[in-house]
Write a protein that holds these residues in place. Structure first.
Motif, PDB file in Angstrom:
ATOM      1  N   LEU A  17       0.845  -1.193   0.000  1.00 25.73           N
ATOM      2  CA  LEU A  17       0.000   0.000   0.000  1.00 25.73           C
ATOM      3  C   LEU A  17       0.881   1.245   0.000  1.00 25.73           C
ATOM      4  O   LEU A  17       1.818   1.332   0.798  1.00 25.73           O
ATOM      5  CB  LEU A  17      -0.924  -0.002   1.219  1.00 25.73           C
ATOM      6  N   VAL A  18       0.577   2.188  -0.884  1.00 26.33           N
ATOM      7  CA  VAL A  18       1.336   3.431  -0.991  1.00 26.33           C
ATOM      8  C   VAL A  18       0.386   4.604  -0.800  1.00 26.33           C
ATOM      9  O   VAL A  18      -0.608   4.735  -1.524  1.00 26.33           O
ATOM     10  CB  VAL A  18       2.030   3.552  -2.366  1.00 26.33           C
ATOM     11  N   THR A  19       0.668   5.466   0.178  1.00 25.11           N
ATOM     12  CA  THR A  19      -0.154   6.658   0.362  1.00 25.11           C
ATOM     13  C   THR A  19       0.433   7.808  -0.460  1.00 25.11           C
ATOM     14  O   THR A  19       1.633   7.869  -0.706  1.00 25.11           O
ATOM     15  CB  THR A  19      -0.241   7.077   1.840  1.00 25.11           C
ATOM     16  N   GLY A  20      -0.442   8.705  -0.890  1.00 23.75           N
ATOM     17  CA  GLY A  20       0.014   9.780  -1.759  1.00 23.75           C
ATOM     18  C   GLY A  20       0.507   9.247  -3.079  1.00 23.75           C
ATOM     19  O   GLY A  20       1.478   9.751  -3.660  1.00 23.75           O
ATOM     20  N   LEU A  98       3.953   1.991   2.538  1.00 26.59           N
ATOM     21  CA  LEU A  98       4.773   3.192   2.393  1.00 26.59           C
ATOM     22  C   LEU A  98       3.948   4.406   2.774  1.00 26.59           C
ATOM     23  O   LEU A  98       3.013   4.777   2.061  1.00 26.59           O
ATOM     24  CB  LEU A  98       5.299   3.342   0.954  1.00 26.59           C
ATOM     25  N   HIS A  99       4.281   5.008   3.906  1.00 25.07           N
ATOM     26  CA  HIS A  99       3.665   6.263   4.317  1.00 25.07           C
ATOM     27  C   HIS A  99       4.394   7.388   3.593  1.00 25.07           C
ATOM     28  O   HIS A  99       5.487   7.800   4.001  1.00 25.07           O
ATOM     29  CB  HIS A  99       3.800   6.457   5.831  1.00 25.07           C
ATOM     30  N   ASN A 100       3.808   7.866   2.525  1.00 26.70           N
ATOM     31  CA  ASN A 100       4.460   8.901   1.724  1.00 26.70           C
ATOM     32  C   ASN A 100       3.728  10.242   1.790  1.00 26.70           C
ATOM     33  O   ASN A 100       4.351  11.294   1.724  1.00 26.70           O
ATOM     34  CB  ASN A 100       4.563   8.429   0.273  1.00 26.70           C
ATOM     35  N   ALA A 101       2.407  10.219   1.930  1.00 25.06           N
ATOM     36  CA  ALA A 101       1.614  11.446   1.879  1.00 25.06           C
ATOM     37  C   ALA A 101       1.948  12.379   3.046  1.00 25.06           C
ATOM     38  O   ALA A 101       2.024  11.950   4.196  1.00 25.06           O
ATOM     39  CB  ALA A 101       0.127  11.106   1.898  1.00 25.06           C
ATOM     40  N   PRO A 144       4.644 -13.068   5.441  1.00 21.07           N
ATOM     41  CA  PRO A 144       5.836 -13.741   5.969  1.00 21.07           C
ATOM     42  C   PRO A 144       6.977 -12.788   6.304  1.00 21.07           C
ATOM     43  O   PRO A 144       7.817 -13.087   7.159  1.00 21.07           O
ATOM     44  CB  PRO A 144       6.227 -14.704   4.850  1.00 21.07           C
ATOM     45  N   CYS A 145       7.018 -11.626   5.632  1.00 23.16           N
ATOM     46  CA  CYS A 145       8.121 -10.678   5.852  1.00 23.16           C
ATOM     47  C   CYS A 145       7.629  -9.292   5.426  1.00 23.16           C
ATOM     48  O   CYS A 145       7.699  -8.943   4.250  1.00 23.16           O
ATOM     49  CB  CYS A 145       9.341 -11.102   5.039  1.00 23.16           C
ATOM     50  N   ALA A 146       7.110  -8.513   6.376  1.00 24.90           N
ATOM     51  CA  ALA A 146       6.458  -7.237   6.037  1.00 24.90           C
ATOM     52  C   ALA A 146       7.352  -6.040   6.359  1.00 24.90           C
ATOM     53  O   ALA A 146       8.091  -6.040   7.347  1.00 24.90           O
ATOM     54  CB  ALA A 146       5.141  -7.115   6.789  1.00 24.90           C
ATOM     55  N   SER A 147       7.257  -5.014   5.500  1.00 23.66           N
ATOM     56  CA  SER A 147       8.062  -3.809   5.657  1.00 23.66           C
ATOM     57  C   SER A 147       7.167  -2.572   5.695  1.00 23.66           C
ATOM     58  O   SER A 147       6.329  -2.379   4.816  1.00 23.66           O
ATOM     59  CB  SER A 147       9.053  -3.678   4.492  1.00 23.66           C
ATOM     60  N   VAL A 148       7.348  -1.749   6.723  1.00 24.71           N
ATOM     61  CA  VAL A 148       6.631  -0.482   6.837  1.00 24.71           C
ATOM     62  C   VAL A 148       7.647   0.641   6.745  1.00 24.71           C
ATOM     63  O   VAL A 148       8.610   0.681   7.522  1.00 24.71           O
ATOM     64  CB  VAL A 148       5.845  -0.384   8.161  1.00 24.71           C
ATOM     65  N   LEU A 149       7.418   1.551   5.801  1.00 22.84           N
ATOM     66  CA  LEU A 149       8.331   2.670   5.586  1.00 22.84           C
ATOM     67  C   LEU A 149       7.628   3.993   5.864  1.00 22.84           C
ATOM     68  O   LEU A 149       6.567   4.273   5.305  1.00 22.84           O
ATOM     69  CB  LEU A 149       8.842   2.680   4.145  1.00 22.84           C
ATOM     70  N   TYR A 226      14.079   2.590  -2.047  1.00 22.69           N
ATOM     71  CA  TYR A 226      12.709   2.167  -1.740  1.00 22.69           C
ATOM     72  C   TYR A 226      12.512   0.693  -2.087  1.00 22.69           C
ATOM     73  O   TYR A 226      11.884  -0.055  -1.334  1.00 22.69           O
ATOM     74  CB  TYR A 226      11.702   3.036  -2.503  1.00 22.69           C
ATOM     75  N   LEU A 227      13.056   0.286  -3.222  1.00 24.62           N
ATOM     76  CA  LEU A 227      12.946  -1.115  -3.626  1.00 24.62           C
ATOM     77  C   LEU A 227      13.706  -2.020  -2.658  1.00 24.62           C
ATOM     78  O   LEU A 227      13.219  -3.096  -2.289  1.00 24.62           O
ATOM     79  CB  LEU A 227      13.490  -1.291  -5.047  1.00 24.62           C
TER      80      LEU A 227
END
Length: 247
Positions: A17-20, A98-101, A144-149, A226-227
């Motif tokens: 999920l990508v915000t903004g 990805l918290h971008n907004a 199984p392997c989550a990433s929050v940015l 980011y990748l």
């Protein structure tokens, strides 16, 4: 990691999920994630912009994305709980967020900041991220392997005159990331932040109207980081703030 080269299928079978996601760094991230196999959930307040990104992903052969039109300024905890339930029902998990907004607010002396403006910036830049992350922890835990940015800034670790509301929101964002990273250490979830640096975006143009945008890197130029942080290659990274354009 700044020059990370992801394999074509690096994010295959991941739901991110990508915000903004309608423009700027969010759009570039959504396109990059999709180009490497991810199913992207595009969240933003302007449907037309989200549809444009959707079309670009589909046209380029990426997995069909989902669109979530949502104005973070007015969203409530229930909106995010409903979104989390929908993600679990439709995708079974969430591999990345990805918290971008963000909003800039006004560049002005702290003494002149109105309560209304302060509340608006904190609502979009901080409270919405808190409520959204809180609601999405359940679908993230199913991966199984989550990433929050989270997205930080140079003024998020060293205050700067006249950047009051934005700087305070980013200091708090980094703090929230660190709290979560510590709480979820030794689990399948990891939490990090990115300081993108001076990038050719509409927010940058608003903050520095006299600046020549051609002198800045485009959002797609910083996508390797980011990748990397969304890929399983970074599964040992937790609780850190990464600078996309170190001096």
């Amino acid at each position: 990691m700044l020059n990370y080269v992801a394999s074509p299928n690096e994010l295959e079978n991941k739901v991110i999920l990508v915000t903004g996601a309608g423009g700027g760094i969010g759009k570039a991230a959504a396109l990059s994630f999709a180009a490497h196999g991810a199913t992207v959930i595009l969240l933003g307040r302007t449907v037309k912009k989200l549809e444009n990104v959707y079309d670009q992903i589909v046209t380029s052969g990426g997995p069909e994305p989902a669109i979530v039109p949502l104005d973070l300024k007015g969203a409530t905890a229930q909106h995010y709980r409903d979104m989390a339930a929908t993600i679990i029902n439709q995708f079974g998990k969430l591999d990345g967020l990805l918290h971008n907004a963000s909003v800039l607010g006004h560049l002005e002396p702290l003494k002149q900041i109105t309560e209304e403006l302060f509340d608006e910036v904190m609502q979009v830049n901080l409270k919405s991220e808190f409520l959204m992350t809180q609601a999405l922890l359940d679908p993230l835990a199913l991966a199984p392997c989550a990433s929050v940015l989270f997205t930080s800034s140079s003024v998020g670790n060293k205050g700067r005159a006249y950047w009051g509301t934005y700087a305070i929101s980013k200091f708090a964002t980094e703090g929230m990331m660190q709290v979560l990273a510590d709480e979820y250490s030794n689990t399948s979830l990891r939490f990090n932040a990115i300081n993108p640096g001076a990038t050719r975006t509409s927010m940058r143009a608003k903050a520095f109207p006299a600046e020549n945008p051609d002198d800045l890197k485009a959002p797609q130029d910083i996508m390797p980081l980011y990748l990397y942080l969304m890929s399983d290659e970074s599964k040992s990274e937790n609780g850190k703030t990464f600078v996309a354009q170190p001096k």
